[in-house]
Design a protein around this motif. Structure first.
Motif, PDB file in Angstrom:
ATOM      1  N   GLN A 230       0.712  13.419   4.382  1.00 37.66           N
ATOM      2  CA  GLN A 230       0.365  13.045   5.752  1.00 37.66           C
ATOM      3  C   GLN A 230       0.340  11.523   5.916  1.00 37.66           C
ATOM      4  O   GLN A 230       0.770  10.992   6.945  1.00 37.66           O
ATOM      5  CB  GLN A 230      -1.004  13.631   6.146  1.00 37.66           C
ATOM      6  CG  GLN A 230      -1.006  15.128   6.306  1.00 37.66           C
ATOM      7  CD  GLN A 230      -1.159  15.886   4.990  1.00 37.66           C
ATOM      8  OE1 GLN A 230      -1.249  15.300   3.916  1.00 37.66           O
ATOM      9  NE2 GLN A 230      -1.171  17.201   5.075  1.00 37.66           N
ATOM     10  N   GLN A 231      -0.166  10.811   4.905  1.00 35.11           N
ATOM     11  CA  GLN A 231      -0.176   9.351   4.974  1.00 35.11           C
ATOM     12  C   GLN A 231       1.258   8.807   4.996  1.00 35.11           C
ATOM     13  O   GLN A 231       1.562   7.880   5.753  1.00 35.11           O
ATOM     14  CB  GLN A 231      -0.946   8.761   3.790  1.00 35.11           C
ATOM     15  CG  GLN A 231      -2.435   9.008   3.851  1.00 35.11           C
ATOM     16  CD  GLN A 231      -3.127   8.629   2.559  1.00 35.11           C
ATOM     17  OE1 GLN A 231      -2.567   8.771   1.471  1.00 35.11           O
ATOM     18  NE2 GLN A 231      -4.358   8.145   2.669  1.00 35.11           N
ATOM     19  N   THR A 232       2.109   9.386   4.178  1.00 34.93           N
ATOM     20  CA  THR A 232       3.512   8.959   4.156  1.00 34.93           C
ATOM     21  C   THR A 232       4.160   9.225   5.508  1.00 34.93           C
ATOM     22  O   THR A 232       4.902   8.392   6.032  1.00 34.93           O
ATOM     23  CB  THR A 232       4.282   9.704   3.045  1.00 34.93           C
ATOM     24  OG1 THR A 232       3.645   9.439   1.797  1.00 34.93           O
ATOM     25  CG2 THR A 232       5.731   9.263   2.985  1.00 34.93           C
TER      26      THR A 232
ATOM     27  N   GLN B 221       1.831   2.735  -3.465  1.00 32.07           N
ATOM     28  CA  GLN B 221       0.812   3.427  -4.242  1.00 32.07           C
ATOM     29  C   GLN B 221       0.733   4.881  -3.786  1.00 32.07           C
ATOM     30  O   GLN B 221       1.220   5.245  -2.724  1.00 32.07           O
ATOM     31  CB  GLN B 221      -0.517   2.707  -4.076  1.00 32.07           C
ATOM     32  CG  GLN B 221      -0.441   1.278  -4.606  1.00 32.07           C
ATOM     33  CD  GLN B 221      -1.658   0.446  -4.268  1.00 32.07           C
ATOM     34  OE1 GLN B 221      -2.632   0.983  -3.772  1.00 32.07           O
ATOM     35  NE2 GLN B 221      -1.584  -0.833  -4.534  1.00 32.07           N
ATOM     36  N   ALA B 222       0.116   5.723  -4.616  1.00 33.90           N
ATOM     37  CA  ALA B 222       0.075   7.165  -4.343  1.00 33.90           C
ATOM     38  C   ALA B 222      -0.511   7.448  -2.966  1.00 33.90           C
ATOM     39  O   ALA B 222      -1.536   6.899  -2.597  1.00 33.90           O
ATOM     40  CB  ALA B 222      -0.747   7.862  -5.405  1.00 33.90           C
ATOM     41  N   GLN B 223       0.175   8.307  -2.216  1.00 33.94           N
ATOM     42  CA  GLN B 223      -0.259   8.677  -0.881  1.00 33.94           C
ATOM     43  C   GLN B 223      -0.115  10.175  -0.697  1.00 33.94           C
ATOM     44  O   GLN B 223       0.691  10.822  -1.371  1.00 33.94           O
ATOM     45  CB  GLN B 223       0.602   7.980   0.177  1.00 33.94           C
ATOM     46  CG  GLN B 223       0.454   6.495   0.216  1.00 33.94           C
ATOM     47  CD  GLN B 223       1.278   5.891   1.353  1.00 33.94           C
ATOM     48  OE1 GLN B 223       2.257   6.466   1.795  1.00 33.94           O
ATOM     49  NE2 GLN B 223       0.861   4.737   1.813  1.00 33.94           N
ATOM     50  N   THR B 224      -0.881  10.690   0.235  1.00 30.81           N
ATOM     51  CA  THR B 224      -0.718  12.094   0.587  1.00 30.81           C
ATOM     52  C   THR B 224       0.517  12.220   1.465  1.00 30.81           C
ATOM     53  O   THR B 224       0.966  11.228   2.062  1.00 30.81           O
ATOM     54  CB  THR B 224      -1.949  12.607   1.364  1.00 30.81           C
ATOM     55  OG1 THR B 224      -2.005  11.936   2.626  1.00 30.81           O
ATOM     56  CG2 THR B 224      -3.238  12.398   0.579  1.00 30.81           C
TER      57      THR B 224
ATOM     58  N   ARG C 147       2.662   9.371   8.480  1.00 22.77           N
ATOM     59  CA  ARG C 147       2.165   8.398   9.464  1.00 22.77           C
ATOM     60  C   ARG C 147       2.847   7.039   9.286  1.00 22.77           C
ATOM     61  O   ARG C 147       3.194   6.382  10.268  1.00 22.77           O
ATOM     62  CB  ARG C 147       0.644   8.276   9.364  1.00 22.77           C
ATOM     63  CG  ARG C 147      -0.086   9.452   9.982  1.00 22.77           C
ATOM     64  CD  ARG C 147      -1.571   9.182  10.146  1.00 22.77           C
ATOM     65  NE  ARG C 147      -2.287   9.146   8.886  1.00 22.77           N
ATOM     66  CZ  ARG C 147      -2.804  10.216   8.279  1.00 22.77           C
ATOM     67  NH1 ARG C 147      -2.676  11.401   8.831  1.00 22.77           N
ATOM     68  NH2 ARG C 147      -3.445  10.096   7.149  1.00 22.77           N
ATOM     69  N   ARG C 148       3.066   6.630   8.047  1.00 20.10           N
ATOM     70  CA  ARG C 148       3.754   5.369   7.793  1.00 20.10           C
ATOM     71  C   ARG C 148       5.197   5.437   8.299  1.00 20.10           C
ATOM     72  O   ARG C 148       5.689   4.514   8.937  1.00 20.10           O
ATOM     73  CB  ARG C 148       3.738   5.048   6.295  1.00 20.10           C
ATOM     74  CG  ARG C 148       4.339   3.665   6.004  1.00 20.10           C
ATOM     75  CD  ARG C 148       4.728   3.471   4.555  1.00 20.10           C
ATOM     76  NE  ARG C 148       5.926   4.251   4.274  1.00 20.10           N
ATOM     77  CZ  ARG C 148       6.059   5.100   3.268  1.00 20.10           C
ATOM     78  NH1 ARG C 148       5.088   5.292   2.426  1.00 20.10           N
ATOM     79  NH2 ARG C 148       7.175   5.765   3.088  1.00 20.10           N
TER      80      ARG C 148
ATOM     81  N   ALA D  75       0.827  -1.214   0.000  1.00 17.24           N
ATOM     82  CA  ALA D  75       0.000   0.000   0.000  1.00 17.24           C
ATOM     83  C   ALA D  75       0.852   1.252   0.000  1.00 17.24           C
ATOM     84  O   ALA D  75       0.489   2.261  -0.598  1.00 17.24           O
ATOM     85  CB  ALA D  75      -0.934  -0.020   1.209  1.00 17.24           C
ATOM     86  N   TRP D  76       2.012   1.224   0.658  1.00 16.35           N
ATOM     87  CA  TRP D  76       2.826   2.439   0.744  1.00 16.35           C
ATOM     88  C   TRP D  76       3.482   2.808  -0.571  1.00 16.35           C
ATOM     89  O   TRP D  76       3.930   3.928  -0.741  1.00 16.35           O
ATOM     90  CB  TRP D  76       3.863   2.314   1.845  1.00 16.35           C
ATOM     91  CG  TRP D  76       4.821   1.168   1.696  1.00 16.35           C
ATOM     92  CD1 TRP D  76       4.684  -0.081   2.212  1.00 16.35           C
ATOM     93  CD2 TRP D  76       6.048   1.168   0.986  1.00 16.35           C
ATOM     94  NE1 TRP D  76       5.749  -0.858   1.852  1.00 16.35           N
ATOM     95  CE2 TRP D  76       6.603  -0.121   1.103  1.00 16.35           C
ATOM     96  CE3 TRP D  76       6.743   2.128   0.247  1.00 16.35           C
ATOM     97  CZ2 TRP D  76       7.804  -0.470   0.517  1.00 16.35           C
ATOM     98  CZ3 TRP D  76       7.943   1.772  -0.325  1.00 16.35           C
ATOM     99  CH2 TRP D  76       8.468   0.491  -0.192  1.00 16.35           C
TER     100      TRP D  76
END
Length: 134
Positions: free
Chosen positions: A25-27, A20-23, A29-30, A17-18
């Protein structure tokens, strides 16, 4: 259908999942979760500092402007709107490529020139005075 299509679809579904395109903020948090789990060879403080830096850089990154020839031409003409009304038409003509250009960026200046000739009424010749006659 190509024999590679099922393979490509399977590969896309198997991507983590990481990837694939992320915002941003999502990156972030990961990355923080990875820091909490412990990254080998890096302290937790350094890991979190790096995660914050990546987030800051991602948020500061502005979208790149459209650099197509049509967009650049429209932008050049739009900048002419800041000129005085009397100069705006000449500015737009220069922006569209009319006139002459001398120099280059490497030379230190690009000088653009446009010549507009106007013909007005011819002023009357000064009348000769009788005292100035021979």
């Amino acid at each position: 259908m190509s024999r590679f299509a099922p393979l490509c679809l399977t590969a896309a579904l198997l991507l983590p999942a990481w990837v694939q395109a992320q915002t941003p903020q999502q990156t972030y948090r990961r990355d923080v979760a990875d820091c909490a789990a412990g990254r080998p060879g890096q302290s937790k403080a350094d890991c979190l500092y790096e995660a914050r830096s990546v987030l800051r850089d991602a948020l500061a990154r502005k979208p790149q402007p459209d650099s197509s020839p049509q967009a650049l031409a429209a932008n050049a003409v739009q900048r002419c709107q800041r000129q005085l009304p009397a100069d705006r038409a000449d500015c737009e003509r220069l922006a569209r490529g009319e006139g002459t250009q001398q120099g280059s960026v490497d030379d230190g200046a690009v000088v653009k020139q446009i010549v507009t000739r106007t013909v007005g009424p011819v002023p009357p010749l000064p009348a000769s005075s009788p005292a100035s006659a021979p």
